[in-house]
Design an enzyme around this catalytic site. Structure first.
Site, PDB file in Angstrom:
ATOM      1  N   SER A   1       3.366  29.913  37.749  1.00  0.00           N
ATOM      2  CA  SER A   1       2.334  30.930  37.508  1.00  0.00           C
ATOM      3  C   SER A   1       1.807  31.668  38.721  1.00  0.00           C
ATOM      4  CB  SER A   1       1.147  30.308  36.790  1.00  0.00           C
ATOM      5  OG  SER A   1       1.442  30.220  35.426  1.00  0.00           O
TER       6      SER A   1
ATOM      7  N   LYS B   1      -8.744  33.563  40.334  1.00  0.00           N
ATOM      8  CA  LYS B   1      -8.219  33.418  38.980  1.00  0.00           C
ATOM      9  C   LYS B   1      -9.303  32.770  38.130  1.00  0.00           C
ATOM     10  CE  LYS B   1      -4.345  31.370  36.390  1.00  0.00           C
ATOM     11  NZ  LYS B   1      -3.126  30.529  36.473  1.00  0.00           N
TER      12      LYS B   1
ATOM     13  N   SER C   1       1.158  32.670  34.498  1.00  0.00           N
ATOM     14  CA  SER C   1      -0.104  32.949  33.873  1.00  0.00           C
ATOM     15  C   SER C   1      -1.105  33.677  34.756  1.00  0.00           C
ATOM     16  CB  SER C   1      -0.731  31.628  33.402  1.00  0.00           C
ATOM     17  OG  SER C   1      -1.080  30.833  34.519  1.00  0.00           O
TER      18      SER C   1
HETATM   19  N1  GLN Z   1       5.039  29.613  32.061  1.00  0.00           N
HETATM   20  C1  GLN Z   1       4.723  28.238  32.270  1.00  0.00           C
HETATM   21  C2  GLN Z   1       3.891  27.730  31.106  1.00  0.00           C
HETATM   22  O1  GLN Z   1       3.665  28.485  30.239  1.00  0.00           O
HETATM   23  C3  GLN Z   1       3.998  28.042  33.565  1.00  0.00           C
HETATM   24  C4  GLN Z   1       2.566  28.395  33.521  1.00  0.00           C
HETATM   25  C5  GLN Z   1       1.841  28.001  34.760  1.00  0.00           C
HETATM   26  O2  GLN Z   1       2.439  27.822  35.821  1.00  0.00           O
HETATM   27  N2  GLN Z   1       0.538  27.849  34.620  1.00  0.00           N
HETATM   28  O3  GLN Z   1       3.520  26.618  31.047  1.00  0.00           O
END
Ligand code: GLN
Length: 483
Positions: free
Chosen positions: A175, A76, A151
């Site tokens: 995410s 990532k 994400s």
């Molecule tokens: N959707 C959540 C956020 O926007 C989680 C994102 C994540 O786990 N990085 O913060």
């Protein structure tokens, strides 16, 4: 295409049926073919990968192979990779070449993997759809009009589309699990502190945790064996003996007690997702598990608590991007204050700015007690809920997301609606628990559904065992998208 797992590729390498160069060349060709439509990769490190593959082949020939020698993976684009662009999906870091490797990256390198590049993600890991990337949205390989989740959408989509057999990711509020679920692959978020955050660009430091995506639970266990472990460069890294996450994969499930939180099966859960989850639970019962009803009464407080704590930490973490030392610098400024303001105004996207504003607000004098301290108190209650529930069961099961993958753009103008979609994943991070997503069938529109399994602290091996056993008697994880 038969499923190419890390395990099967490792066996093929060991039996000299293929070489690392051949594997890497093959995956690079798949990236060339599929990435233009899916946009899962931000950077493809062709030369670096081929050189590493040749080194791996030499090590194998010389009998010095490490456990993962020659196996292709990707990272990532939130993990720092020495000499390779590390953008975090942001214009702010669009030109940033990291001078060092993240702990996860160096550990996996030492175990022999070959990195093919960096996968797309929501800017600084903020999002649930991968639509917040400066490099454009990632498309779901099962249906190119749908989001892959976020994400870590690029990581999940890359594995689902067969562009890479496995990939790293990070999970601050879902995410890893949510895109794994929406793309039909396996993804694990370990206990907070098990995987070092050194070199993993910080979003919300008390919630961020690195983990893995692969087709199978077994492959996730193989990767985790090399990602987990104490690192004194991360002050929250847990000092404990190394574990072998493969060790329990074969355990029978007889006697396993699975807790079903009533709050995870209530209003808001789509009927087709519920149906898929129930089928998966029926399979687990056939394997000898029993299910018990449990309750996580503070579930409704998880989203408000998270969307105070995560932005608060983000507003502090992102203050380092000032246009001075690295990253985007505005061309036009008359003094230092203007350099900061313009560089940040130009470098950050709308969602990141929104969170910096919210975070700064909840931390400001006069609001700190009302919002930030209150959210921390809720966080404790949420963690206690899980401990209560886990007295009655060994693992907790439920959906990963309320629906299967939704349409690109569908929630793009409604951040609150988007935040609500995180309902089943976010509490786990607030509590610091391990959890995974494993494929559990398909929605009415033939899109993948993920089953979430949540364990107690350091319960990774048990979670991987349950998912592995389910994957021995079901074929959901074997189905591949057309794209
Ligand atoms: N959707 C959540 C956020 O926007 C989680 C994102 C994540 O786990 N990085 O913060």
């Amino acid at each position: 295409m038969t499923l190419q797992t890390l395990k099967s590729l490792a066996d093929a390498l060991a039996q000299k049926k293929t070489s690392s160069r051949e594997l890497v060349t093959d995956y690079l060709a798949r990236i060339d073919a599929r990435n233009p439509a899916i946009n899962a990769f931000i950077t493809v490190d062709r030369d670096g990968a081929l050189a590493a593959a040749d080194a791996a082949d030499q090590a194998i020939a010389a009998g010095h192979a490490a456990p993962l020698t020659g196996l292709p993976i990707a990272h990532k684009d939130i993990f720092c990779t020495e000499g390779v662009l590390t953008t975090c999906g942001s214009k702010m870091l669009a030109n940033f070449v990291s001078p060092y490797d993240a702990h996860v990256v160096s550990q996996l390198k030492a175990a022999g993997v070959v990195s093919l590049g960096k996968t797309n993600c929501d800017e600084f890991a903020m999002g649930s759809t991968n639509e917040n990337s400066f490099f454009g949205p990632v498309k779901n390989p099962w249906n190119l009009d749908r989001v892959p989740g976020g994400s870590s959408g690029g990581s999940a989509a890359a594995v689902a589309a067969g562009m890479i057999p496995a990939c790293t990711g990070t999970d601050t509020g879902g995410s890893i699990r949510q895109p794994a679920g929406l793309c039909g692959v396996t993804g694990i978020k370990p206990t907070y502190g098990v995987v070092s955050r050194y070199g993993m660009v910080a979003y919300a430091s008390s919630l961020d945790q690195g983990g893995a995506f692969a087709h199978t639970a077994e492959d996730c266990a193989l990767l985790l064996n090399h990602m987990a472990g104490f690192d004194n460069r991360d002050s929250t890294s847990l000092e404990r003996a190394k574990e072998d996450y493969v060790r329990d994969l074969a355990l029978p499930l007889k006697g396993l007690r699975i807790g079903l939180p009533k709050e995870y099966f209530g209003e808001g859960l789509a009927a087709d997702v519920r149906g898929a989850i129930e089928n998966a639970l029926a399979e687990l019962r056939k394997l000898g598990a029993t299910t018990v009803d449990v309750s996580l009464p503070n579930t409704h407080l998880a989203i408000p608590a998270y969307y105070v704590i995560a932005p608060a930490e983000a507003s502090s973490n992102l203050s380092r991007f000032d246009g001075v030392r690295y990253g985007h610098r505005a061309a036009d400024f008359s003094d230092l204050a203007e350099l900061y303001a313009r560089s940040r105004a130009e470098g950050f996207g709308a969602e990141v700015k929104r969170r910096i504003l919210v975070g700064t607000y909840v931390l400001s004098h006069g609001y700190y007690d009302a919002y930030y301290i209150k959210a921390q108190q809720l966080r404790r209650l949420i963690a206690q809920d899980f401990q209560q529930a886990l007295q009655h069961c060994d693992v907790i099961a439920g959906p990963v997301a309320p629906t299967a993958a939704w349409k690109l753009g569908q929630m793009a103008d409604d951040p609150v609606q988007m935040y609500l979609a995180d309902i089943y994943t976010i509490a786990v991070n607030l509590a610091g628990l391990p959890a995974l997503s494993t494929p559990a069938g398909f929605s009415a529109e033939a899109l993948p559904v993920g089953l979430q399994l949540i364990g107690n602290y350091f319960g990774e091996a048990r979670l991987l065992n349950v998912a592995h056993q389910l994957q021995q008697t079901t074929d959901w994880h074997l189905r591949r998208p057309g794209n």
